[in-house]
Design an enzyme around this catalytic site. Structure first.
Site, PDB file in Angstrom:
ATOM      1  N   SER A  59      41.007  43.592 -25.677  1.00  0.00           N
ATOM      2  CA  SER A  59      40.888  45.019 -25.764  1.00  0.00           C
ATOM      3  C   SER A  59      39.507  45.421 -25.885  1.00  0.00           C
ATOM      4  O   SER A  59      38.552  44.908 -25.600  1.00  0.00           O
ATOM      5  CB  SER A  59      42.006  45.616 -26.884  1.00  0.00           C
ATOM      6  OG  SER A  59      41.986  46.979 -26.678  1.00  0.00           O
ATOM      7  N   ASN A  60      39.349  46.594 -26.294  1.00  0.00           N
ATOM      8  CA  ASN A  60      38.071  47.299 -26.473  1.00  0.00           C
ATOM      9  C   ASN A  60      37.789  48.217 -27.617  1.00  0.00           C
ATOM     10  O   ASN A  60      38.948  48.448 -28.181  1.00  0.00           O
ATOM     11  CB  ASN A  60      37.461  47.910 -25.265  1.00  0.00           C
ATOM     12  CG  ASN A  60      38.154  48.831 -24.851  1.00  0.00           C
ATOM     13  OD1 ASN A  60      38.128  49.963 -25.544  1.00  0.00           O
ATOM     14  ND2 ASN A  60      38.941  48.769 -23.815  1.00  0.00           N
ATOM     15  N   HIS A  61      36.829  48.601 -27.786  1.00  0.00           N
ATOM     16  CA  HIS A  61      36.762  49.519 -29.089  1.00  0.00           C
ATOM     17  C   HIS A  61      36.870  50.999 -29.273  1.00  0.00           C
ATOM     18  O   HIS A  61      36.796  51.700 -30.117  1.00  0.00           O
ATOM     19  CB  HIS A  61      35.323  49.415 -29.603  1.00  0.00           C
ATOM     20  CG  HIS A  61      34.530  48.055 -29.970  1.00  0.00           C
ATOM     21  ND1 HIS A  61      35.161  47.636 -31.076  1.00  0.00           N
ATOM     22  CD2 HIS A  61      33.709  47.290 -29.399  1.00  0.00           C
ATOM     23  CE1 HIS A  61      34.548  46.221 -31.191  1.00  0.00           C
ATOM     24  NE2 HIS A  61      33.698  46.095 -29.932  1.00  0.00           N
ATOM     25  N   SER A  62      37.480  51.570 -28.074  1.00  0.00           N
ATOM     26  CA  SER A  62      38.019  52.888 -27.885  1.00  0.00           C
ATOM     27  C   SER A  62      38.863  53.456 -28.935  1.00  0.00           C
ATOM     28  O   SER A  62      39.957  52.833 -28.843  1.00  0.00           O
ATOM     29  CB  SER A  62      38.399  53.112 -26.246  1.00  0.00           C
ATOM     30  OG  SER A  62      38.810  54.535 -26.382  1.00  0.00           O
ATOM     31  N   ALA A  66      39.210  53.852 -21.765  1.00  0.00           N
ATOM     32  CA  ALA A  66      38.419  52.645 -21.641  1.00  0.00           C
ATOM     33  C   ALA A  66      39.608  51.566 -21.017  1.00  0.00           C
ATOM     34  O   ALA A  66      40.156  50.874 -21.785  1.00  0.00           O
ATOM     35  CB  ALA A  66      37.706  51.972 -22.950  1.00  0.00           C
TER      36      ALA A  66
END
Ligand code: PMT
Length: 406
Positions: A218-221, A285
């Site tokens: 995943s990512n930091h959004s 994102a």
């Protein structure tokens, strides 16, 4: 003296039902009532029985210039206080302060006092201003109740951080009366409904690509930027579908929320809603790659390294760009280097009307925080904005989107 165009006040002719529940913040309801009256509103007040312990009906009757309603009927003469008539009378039902207890009852449909029966029969916009201790506010039960209410269209004026009646510091203080009065004023100001009749999609947050039942990519959004946009577009009267990755943010007032996890799920939800829309803002994102194979069981560790084969996900924005027609399509670009060149390439490739560039090289910009620093780029040029709150960025994006829709 009759009011004319020059003396007209913002809430002239508006009927506001002010609900007060049993919280120490009830003392602020007196100031709130005065502000609403000064702005021209006709205010009636309904209190829970417990609220009378915190502020007297005499105070509120004097300020509102109307009798106070607490019971279903007057014990002296048996006169019936009709919750249905109250709900029909009001242009806005404002419950301030709203305790955790009242919010829970509203979320579950409990109707054991006049304030709550009136809520269940109100047809007008309902606004709540929560007030409670920080732990009660942060508790998942309260947050879940707020999400439930928001999903049903209840507008929430978020509490503020600061010193609480308990002496603790944190989030839970009822918003100041001037902020609540301004929110109600904005809500009832039809002139601001510049996107009424428009149907817009917003994607927000991070997607989650499963590796096995335990791990994911995943990512930091956090979803904050996308949620601010969805809230701003809804406040301007648009019917907004928010396609969102996992987040703990409350749903913005009046927004239809579709929860998804993976890029594939986001693709289905966004593409499925696009034909019936007037456009989309692509703030999510989205993972560009997803594991080629998802293990059914937890992958056990071995002695050596582990290689995970990834395959490309489908590009949602590019798909919408290909189907766009005369719809409006706004993209985002999150960059770390050679920012403008990358953003301009995405503007063209994905057929955006304009793209919102944010760079991780700018302090206060990008993921998670409450601020962002963006440049709006279209085929005619670029507009660099200073660091501002994500709410203000959302308003600037909405302004530009509006000019295109016109
Ligand atoms: O959520 P916050 O914590 O508030 O953070 C906000 C943000 C940094 C996530 C936001 O401001 C932002 O920049 N969002 C886009 C991030 C991104 O993934 O950009 P990108 O350059 O990889 O993608 C370009 C555009 O294509 C974006 O509009 C993206 O939504 C879209 N896209 C990308 C890949 C894909 N498979 N489908 C897409 O629709």
């Amino acid at each position: 003296m009759a009011s004319d165009a020059t003396t007209r006040r913002p809430l002239d002719g508006r009927r506001i039902l002010l609900g007060i529940t049993g919280s120490i913040a009830a003392y602020k309801a007196a100031v709130l009532c005065r502000l609403l009256k000064t702005a021209g509103a006709d205010v009636r007040v309904v209190m829970t029985p417990l609220a009378k312990q915190f502020i007297t009906p005499l105070t509120m009757a004097t300020l509102s210039k109307n009798p106070i309603l607490v019971e279903f009927f007057d014990p002296e003469n048996g006169a019936w206080n009709s919750h249905v008539a109250l709900g029909e009378w009001a242009d806005c039902y404002l419950i301030a302060p709203a305790t955790a207890n009242t919010l829970a009852k509203m979320a579950t449909g409990v109707a054991d006092n006049l304030l709550l029966t009136t809520y269940l029969s109100a047809r007008c916009p309902v606004v709540v201003a929560p007030a409670m201790d920080l732990d009660m506010y942060a508790h998942e039960a309260t947050q879940q109740n707020l999400r439930t209410l928001a999903a049903r269209g209840v507008r929430i004026v978020e509490p503020e951080e600061g010193e609480l009646a308990s002496g603790l510091q944190g989030k839970g203080r009822m918003a100041e009366p001037d902020r609540i009065a301004a929110f109600v004023g904005g809500l009832l100001d039809e002139k601001k409904k510049t996107l009424a009749g428009k149907r817009l999609i917003v994607t927000a947050g991070a997607t989650i690509e499963a590796i096995d039942p335990v791990r994911f990519i995943s990512n930091h959004s956090s979803g904050k930027m996308g949620y601010a946009i969805a809230g701003e577009l809804a406040a301007r009267g648009a019917a907004v579908t928010l396609v969102t990755g996992r987040t703990s943010l409350p749903t913005p007032a009046g927004v239809e929320r579709v929860d998804v996890l993976s890029a594939a799920e986001m693709y289905e939800a966004a593409v499925g809603a696009f034909d019936a829309s007037d456009g989309a803002v692509m703030c999510a994102a989205v993972a560009d790659y997803t594991p080629a194979h998802v293990s059914d069981t937890k992958i056990k560790k071995g002695d050596g390294g582990l290689t995970i084969e990834l395959r490309r996900t489908r590009d949602i924005a590019a798909e919408l760009g290909a189907r766009k027609g005369d719809r409006v399509l706004v993209g985002f670009a999150l960059e770390t280097d050679d920012e403008e060149a990358h953003a301009e390439a995405k503007l063209t490739k994905k057929n955006f009307d304009f793209i919102v560039l944010n760079s991780l090289r700018d302090p206060g910009a990008g993921f998670r925080g409450d601020t962002n620093k963006v440049t709006l780029i279209d085929r005619a040029g670029r507009e660099e904005l200073p660091l501002m709150s994500k709410r203000e960025v959302a308003a600037r994006i909405a302004d530009k989107l509006e000019t295109i829709l016109k």
